[in-house]
Design a protein around this motif. Sequence first.
Motif, PDB file in Angstrom:
ATOM      1  N   ASN A 237      56.915  59.019  53.710  1.00  0.00           N
ATOM      2  CA  ASN A 237      57.305  57.626  53.539  1.00  0.00           C
ATOM      3  C   ASN A 237      58.616  57.385  54.283  1.00  0.00           C
ATOM      4  O   ASN A 237      59.648  57.991  53.956  1.00  0.00           O
ATOM      5  N   THR A 238      58.593  56.506  55.297  1.00  0.00           N
ATOM      6  CA  THR A 238      59.698  56.409  56.255  1.00  0.00           C
ATOM      7  C   THR A 238      60.148  54.968  56.460  1.00  0.00           C
ATOM      8  O   THR A 238      59.331  54.049  56.550  1.00  0.00           O
ATOM      9  N   LEU A 239      61.466  54.810  56.565  1.00  0.00           N
ATOM     10  CA  LEU A 239      62.083  53.544  56.958  1.00  0.00           C
ATOM     11  C   LEU A 239      62.781  53.746  58.288  1.00  0.00           C
ATOM     12  O   LEU A 239      63.603  54.663  58.431  1.00  0.00           O
ATOM     13  N   LEU A 240      62.459  52.912  59.263  1.00  0.00           N
ATOM     14  CA  LEU A 240      63.093  52.958  60.578  1.00  0.00           C
ATOM     15  C   LEU A 240      63.998  51.741  60.722  1.00  0.00           C
ATOM     16  O   LEU A 240      63.531  50.600  60.693  1.00  0.00           O
ATOM     17  N   ILE A 241      65.309  51.987  60.866  1.00  0.00           N
ATOM     18  CA  ILE A 241      66.297  50.921  61.019  1.00  0.00           C
ATOM     19  C   ILE A 241      66.793  50.920  62.451  1.00  0.00           C
ATOM     20  O   ILE A 241      67.316  51.932  62.943  1.00  0.00           O
ATOM     21  N   SER A 242      66.649  49.802  63.135  1.00  0.00           N
ATOM     22  CA  SER A 242      67.152  49.668  64.496  1.00  0.00           C
ATOM     23  C   SER A 242      68.209  48.579  64.546  1.00  0.00           C
ATOM     24  O   SER A 242      68.227  47.664  63.720  1.00  0.00           O
ATOM     25  N   GLY A 243      69.093  48.685  65.520  1.00  0.00           N
ATOM     26  CA  GLY A 243      70.146  47.695  65.686  1.00  0.00           C
ATOM     27  C   GLY A 243      69.764  46.660  66.734  1.00  0.00           C
ATOM     28  O   GLY A 243      69.139  46.993  67.742  1.00  0.00           O
ATOM     29  N   SER A 244      70.137  45.421  66.485  1.00  0.00           N
ATOM     30  CA  SER A 244      69.818  44.363  67.448  1.00  0.00           C
ATOM     31  C   SER A 244      70.438  44.641  68.806  1.00  0.00           C
ATOM     32  O   SER A 244      69.909  44.214  69.839  1.00  0.00           O
ATOM     33  N   GLY A 245      71.562  45.362  68.809  1.00  0.00           N
ATOM     34  CA  GLY A 245      72.202  45.735  70.065  1.00  0.00           C
ATOM     35  C   GLY A 245      72.145  47.235  70.299  1.00  0.00           C
ATOM     36  O   GLY A 245      72.972  47.781  71.027  1.00  0.00           O
ATOM     37  N   GLY A 246      71.165  47.902  69.689  1.00  0.00           N
ATOM     38  CA  GLY A 246      71.021  49.348  69.835  1.00  0.00           C
ATOM     39  C   GLY A 246      70.264  49.718  71.093  1.00  0.00           C
ATOM     40  O   GLY A 246      70.159  48.925  72.037  1.00  0.00           O
ATOM     41  N   PHE A 247      69.679  50.908  71.095  1.00  0.00           N
ATOM     42  CA  PHE A 247      68.960  51.379  72.271  1.00  0.00           C
ATOM     43  C   PHE A 247      67.664  50.577  72.441  1.00  0.00           C
ATOM     44  O   PHE A 247      66.810  50.576  71.541  1.00  0.00           O
ATOM     45  N   PRO A 248      67.483  49.898  73.571  1.00  0.00           N
ATOM     46  CA  PRO A 248      66.268  49.090  73.763  1.00  0.00           C
ATOM     47  C   PRO A 248      64.996  49.930  73.767  1.00  0.00           C
ATOM     48  O   PRO A 248      63.928  49.444  73.409  1.00  0.00           O
ATOM     49  N   GLN A 249      65.107  51.212  74.166  1.00  0.00           N
ATOM     50  CA  GLN A 249      63.927  52.074  74.187  1.00  0.00           C
ATOM     51  C   GLN A 249      63.333  52.240  72.785  1.00  0.00           C
ATOM     52  O   GLN A 249      62.117  52.443  72.636  1.00  0.00           O
ATOM     53  N   LEU A 250      64.184  52.131  71.762  1.00  0.00           N
ATOM     54  CA  LEU A 250      63.687  52.281  70.397  1.00  0.00           C
ATOM     55  C   LEU A 250      62.796  51.110  70.017  1.00  0.00           C
ATOM     56  O   LEU A 250      61.717  51.295  69.442  1.00  0.00           O
ATOM     57  N   GLN A 251      63.222  49.903  70.345  1.00  0.00           N
ATOM     58  CA  GLN A 251      62.399  48.724  70.051  1.00  0.00           C
ATOM     59  C   GLN A 251      61.068  48.788  70.799  1.00  0.00           C
ATOM     60  O   GLN A 251      60.013  48.436  70.262  1.00  0.00           O
ATOM     61  N   GLU A 252      61.116  49.268  72.028  1.00  0.00           N
ATOM     62  CA  GLU A 252      59.893  49.377  72.832  1.00  0.00           C
ATOM     63  C   GLU A 252      58.921  50.393  72.239  1.00  0.00           C
ATOM     64  O   GLU A 252      57.705  50.302  72.475  1.00  0.00           O
ATOM     65  N   ALA A 253      59.446  51.357  71.474  1.00  0.00           N
ATOM     66  CA  ALA A 253      58.608  52.431  70.927  1.00  0.00           C
ATOM     67  C   ALA A 253      58.049  52.101  69.543  1.00  0.00           C
ATOM     68  O   ALA A 253      57.314  52.921  68.980  1.00  0.00           O
ATOM     69  N   ILE A 254      58.376  50.936  68.974  1.00  0.00           N
ATOM     70  CA  ILE A 254      57.903  50.589  67.627  1.00  0.00           C
ATOM     71  C   ILE A 254      56.374  50.637  67.523  1.00  0.00           C
ATOM     72  O   ILE A 254      55.834  51.189  66.544  1.00  0.00           O
ATOM     73  N   PRO A 255      55.627  50.082  68.493  1.00  0.00           N
ATOM     74  CA  PRO A 255      54.155  50.191  68.393  1.00  0.00           C
ATOM     75  C   PRO A 255      53.684  51.645  68.326  1.00  0.00           C
ATOM     76  O   PRO A 255      52.758  51.970  67.565  1.00  0.00           O
ATOM     77  N   MET A 256      54.320  52.522  69.101  1.00  0.00           N
ATOM     78  CA  MET A 256      53.977  53.932  69.054  1.00  0.00           C
ATOM     79  C   MET A 256      54.307  54.521  67.690  1.00  0.00           C
ATOM     80  O   MET A 256      53.549  55.336  67.137  1.00  0.00           O
ATOM     81  N   ALA A 257      55.428  54.104  67.129  1.00  0.00           N
ATOM     82  CA  ALA A 257      55.827  54.610  65.818  1.00  0.00           C
ATOM     83  C   ALA A 257      54.775  54.269  64.766  1.00  0.00           C
ATOM     84  O   ALA A 257      54.445  55.105  63.913  1.00  0.00           O
ATOM     85  N   HIS A 258      54.229  53.066  64.812  1.00  0.00           N
ATOM     86  CA  HIS A 258      53.216  52.676  63.836  1.00  0.00           C
ATOM     87  C   HIS A 258      51.924  53.470  64.031  1.00  0.00           C
ATOM     88  O   HIS A 258      51.161  53.656  63.075  1.00  0.00           O
TER      89      HIS A 258
END
Length: 293
Positions: A237-258
């Motif tokens: 059971n996981t929570l992924l917290i990203s920052g609005s000004g964080g690493f853009p690669q993380l936001q791009e990887a959200i579909p992969m994370a799911h």
Amino acid sequence: MHLVCEPDNEITLELPHITLAGRLWGAPDKPLILALHGWLDNADSFLPLSKYLTDYQILAIDWPGHGGSQHRPGSYPLHWVDYLYDLDALIEVLTHVVKRKPFALVGHSLGGIIASAYAAAFAEKVDKLVLIEALSPLYESESKSKTRLQNSFAGHRRFLATQTKPASIYRDIAIAANARHKLTALDLQWCELLTQRNMQNLDSGVCWRSDPRLKLDSPLRLTFSQVDALMQAHTVNTLLISGSGGFPQLQEAIPMAHRWFSRLQTVEIDGDHHLHMGNAAQVSEAIRDFLTA
């Protein structure tokens, strides 16, 4: 061995292969959160969160070579997999010696990468996982393996050649903190907090006590197919917290994370890569909501 708050909440943990330092906040009758910091940071990066997550006891360790923890022996190149052994030994000691199994792992950046990879392989040892600006081990094309190995060895030879040179000494910590601030754009107050723990006092000033090998390139990085195979069917059971000004690669990887995680919640919060320091109030609220759901 027990988790006892020493002066300034300092703790020491003897693992079979290395000694770790850290900070401990909160009462021992509360659920234990094991907090894992990022590359070149230290346990103090979780000090802001500790002021809000008062319903928990937080154990934040210094990874080997960081803060007050022991350096890895020898002069060989370092590799990220080493941290998986550290985490496994730490959880074993906490669970079976200290009798305080962590209720949750909270990892930022490198700490999140290690926690995520560990939970993927050993899901039975992790109850809940919080990733802050982190997702999975880094990967790159196999076509870069030769160049990476060559560059890593060249950098390591340069490091060995400088071992006999005296350490750089700063007049005071403020100079080093300002240098990190200019290099990373991390808020100065957080640079000062992290720098203080990563330095040692000398008669003539201060110098870094961090392991200089931490700045060297790894000789090997996984390929995507390896990471993909590791992260498949991630059941914790996981929570992924990203920052609005964080690493853009993380936001791009959200579909992969799911696709990887069968039980994943994601939330974006105002802040940069170190939002757990700069926006500790909102990050702690998200963590608290996840852990109590």
